[in-house]
Design an enzyme around this catalytic site. Sequence first.
Site, short mmCIF file in Angstrom:
data_model
loop_
_atom_site.label_atom_id
_atom_site.label_comp_id
_atom_site.label_asym_id
_atom_site.label_seq_id
_atom_site.Cartn_x
_atom_site.Cartn_y
_atom_site.Cartn_z
N HIS A 153 -8.68 21.15 13.69
CA HIS A 153 -9.22 20.28 12.63
C HIS A 153 -8.77 20.71 11.24
O HIS A 153 -8.98 19.98 10.27
CB HIS A 153 -10.75 20.26 12.70
CG HIS A 153 -11.26 19.48 13.88
ND1 HIS A 153 -11.66 18.17 13.79
CD2 HIS A 153 -11.40 19.81 15.20
CE1 HIS A 153 -12.04 17.73 14.98
NE2 HIS A 153 -11.89 18.71 15.85
N ASP A 361 -6.59 20.82 2.95
CA ASP A 361 -7.61 20.26 3.83
C ASP A 361 -6.93 19.69 5.08
O ASP A 361 -5.84 19.11 4.97
CB ASP A 361 -8.34 19.12 3.10
CG ASP A 361 -9.82 19.05 3.42
OD1 ASP A 361 -10.18 19.42 4.55
OD2 ASP A 361 -10.60 18.63 2.55
P1 ADQ Z 1 -14.99 19.57 6.64
O1 ADQ Z 1 -14.31 20.69 5.93
O2 ADQ Z 1 -16.43 19.72 6.83
O3 ADQ Z 1 -14.30 19.26 8.06
P2 ADQ Z 1 -14.66 16.70 5.67
O4 ADQ Z 1 -13.68 16.10 6.58
O5 ADQ Z 1 -14.46 16.33 4.25
O6 ADQ Z 1 -14.64 18.28 5.72
O7 ADQ Z 1 -16.19 16.30 5.98
C1 ADQ Z 1 -16.69 16.19 7.22
C2 ADQ Z 1 -18.02 15.40 7.21
O8 ADQ Z 1 -19.03 16.06 6.44
C3 ADQ Z 1 -17.90 13.99 6.64
O9 ADQ Z 1 -18.37 13.10 7.61
C4 ADQ Z 1 -18.78 13.97 5.40
O10 ADQ Z 1 -19.51 12.75 5.23
C5 ADQ Z 1 -19.74 15.09 5.66
N1 ADQ Z 1 -20.10 15.66 4.35
C6 ADQ Z 1 -19.29 16.29 3.49
N2 ADQ Z 1 -19.96 16.63 2.38
C7 ADQ Z 1 -21.23 16.19 2.55
C8 ADQ Z 1 -22.41 16.22 1.74
N3 ADQ Z 1 -22.38 16.77 0.54
N4 ADQ Z 1 -23.54 15.67 2.24
C9 ADQ Z 1 -23.55 15.10 3.46
N5 ADQ Z 1 -22.47 15.03 4.26
C10 ADQ Z 1 -21.33 15.56 3.81
C11 ADQ Z 1 -13.21 19.79 8.83
C12 ADQ Z 1 -11.87 19.92 8.11
C13 ADQ Z 1 -11.44 18.58 7.55
C14 ADQ Z 1 -11.41 17.54 8.65
C15 ADQ Z 1 -12.72 17.53 9.43
C16 ADQ Z 1 -12.64 16.63 10.66
O11 ADQ Z 1 -11.95 20.89 7.09
O12 ADQ Z 1 -10.17 18.68 6.94
O13 ADQ Z 1 -11.20 16.25 8.08
O14 ADQ Z 1 -13.03 18.83 9.90
O15 ADQ Z 1 -11.53 16.91 11.45
#
Ligand code: ADQ
Length: 503
Positions: A153, A361
């Site tokens: 991921h 990311d």
């Molecule tokens: P994350 O680093 O957690 O994931 P991201 O893909 O931006 O990053 O977010 C994942 C989920 O968390 C989203 O559904 C988002 O809505 C939720 N989220 C983020 N901030 C939030 C907040 N402040 N309040 C509530 N919900 C929040 C990792 C990798 C990413 C990759 C994902 C999925 O780092 O690059 O896209 O996995 O593969």
Amino acid sequence: MSRLIIVSNRTPGKSPAAGGLAVALKKALSTRDGFWFGWSGSFSENPEKKARFETIDGLKIGQIDLTRADHAAYYAGFSNSILWPAFHLRLDLTDIQSHWYEGYRRVNAQFADALVAEIEPGDVIWVHDYHLIPLATELRRRNIRNRIGFYLHIPFPTPDALNAIPHHEDLLKDLTAYDLVGFQAQRDLVAFNEFIAHELMVKETGGQPFVVDPSSTVLDVFPIGSDPGAFAKLGKSPAAQKMYNRVARGLNGRALILGVDRLDYSKGLPQRISAYEKLLENNANLRRTVHMIQIAPPSRDTIKEYQVISDELDSAVGRVIGKFSEPDWLPLTYVKRAYGQASLAGLYRLARVGLVTPLRDGMNLVAHEYVGSQDPEDPGVLVLSRFAGAAEIFHDALIINPFDTDETAEAMRKALVMPLKERKQRWRSLMDAALKHSVDNWAESYLDALMHSHAAAPGDEDLPGRPHPRTPAHRTAERPPAGRAPFGSRMPFFPWLRSVFSS
Ligand code: ADQ
């Protein structure tokens, strides 16, 4: 149809506010028999070897406990103080403690021990993320011959960063124990191939290359997405509307600039605040006409580097508020808590500018969710880092270099003054890309490729007298063309690199 076993560090919880990924994988599981397996979230000093099963929300979940010491070494240690920063090219933030690796492998072995008792011939196993790279090796050691896929991921590191990870040779060999390794972006596949090419160069110049043979593993790109249709509906739901109205009242006609992230140093938050500071500095006419909301709930806060980034962000936010606030106008609101998806959808819909500016990311699902939530008649503008996997998909975002705060500030300004016609055109193109790369398409194309990732039919490998599919003899058998190309993004392992292994 074969059963599907999903394995990840944690399993979905009981709360209904599951993320898009959990929903998509739940959907994949709902059409197949199978279960989701992971750590329970509980500690035990003498954990049971066998998994405990329960049904949550119609989904069969298997879990094990871990010892506190193993969990610390595996999770906060090797996974999040070495692999996470190194894969995000933050070698300066790695904390290398050699004993963590043993804990990391021990937990992977413990996962394998618990799984072995549950795996049936023909089951397809899908392992998720950097915490579990060695799991296929551990399962193969226990004579599991089923198809096993891995999905990363987060981004794959460049050769130098990979070389800085202790035991990276083992980890690369571990990846080759999978039938299919899926990456988020072409960038990641290129980085993997670059490492192999570098070893070839070492060999050609008379050095001692590290030899890993990935030729029996299919490596491919499967960009993850969200469910833009669901976000479009959610953005108009009563819960979203409630948040929308509440914040719109406070804005009183001002344009909203929004950031939504986990509080993580990879997300570029202090740089983003500095860029906003520059926007206000360089465009005095915009002050009082805009407001920024940054939502960033703390994560992994037992790790020192996460406390440091939290302090850094506090101070950047304080600086901007102190510098520009007036008695009747605040430039910035910083909210350190998570919100449910409906509230987020309401905020996304209200925001004229969506800021997704990570330093690096894997994909970044917030970018997808922001696009999905927009009002087609009055859409906002996505300002997107070129270092998010999402930049390979969302060509009509305003693409920026997050390290260049002048450029980011200028993109914010451009977004704020962009005419409606251009906003609509850009959004249409972004929405088309989000729909094409929906999370359902992602899961389906990955599983399709996994089912075709070696020549044996599922379950056949376990028939008596059938050669083990991973023996060299089997490897020479003609392999089907690496599964369906996901959205035309397939880039095979460079054929010329095979020479390094065959000579
Ligand atoms: P994350 O680093 O957690 O994931 P991201 O893909 O931006 O990053 O977010 C994942 C989920 O968390 C989203 O559904 C988002 O809505 C939720 N989220 C983020 N901030 C939030 C907040 N402040 N309040 C509530 N919900 C929040 C990792 C990798 C990413 C990759 C994902 C999925 O780092 O690059 O896209 O996995 O593969």
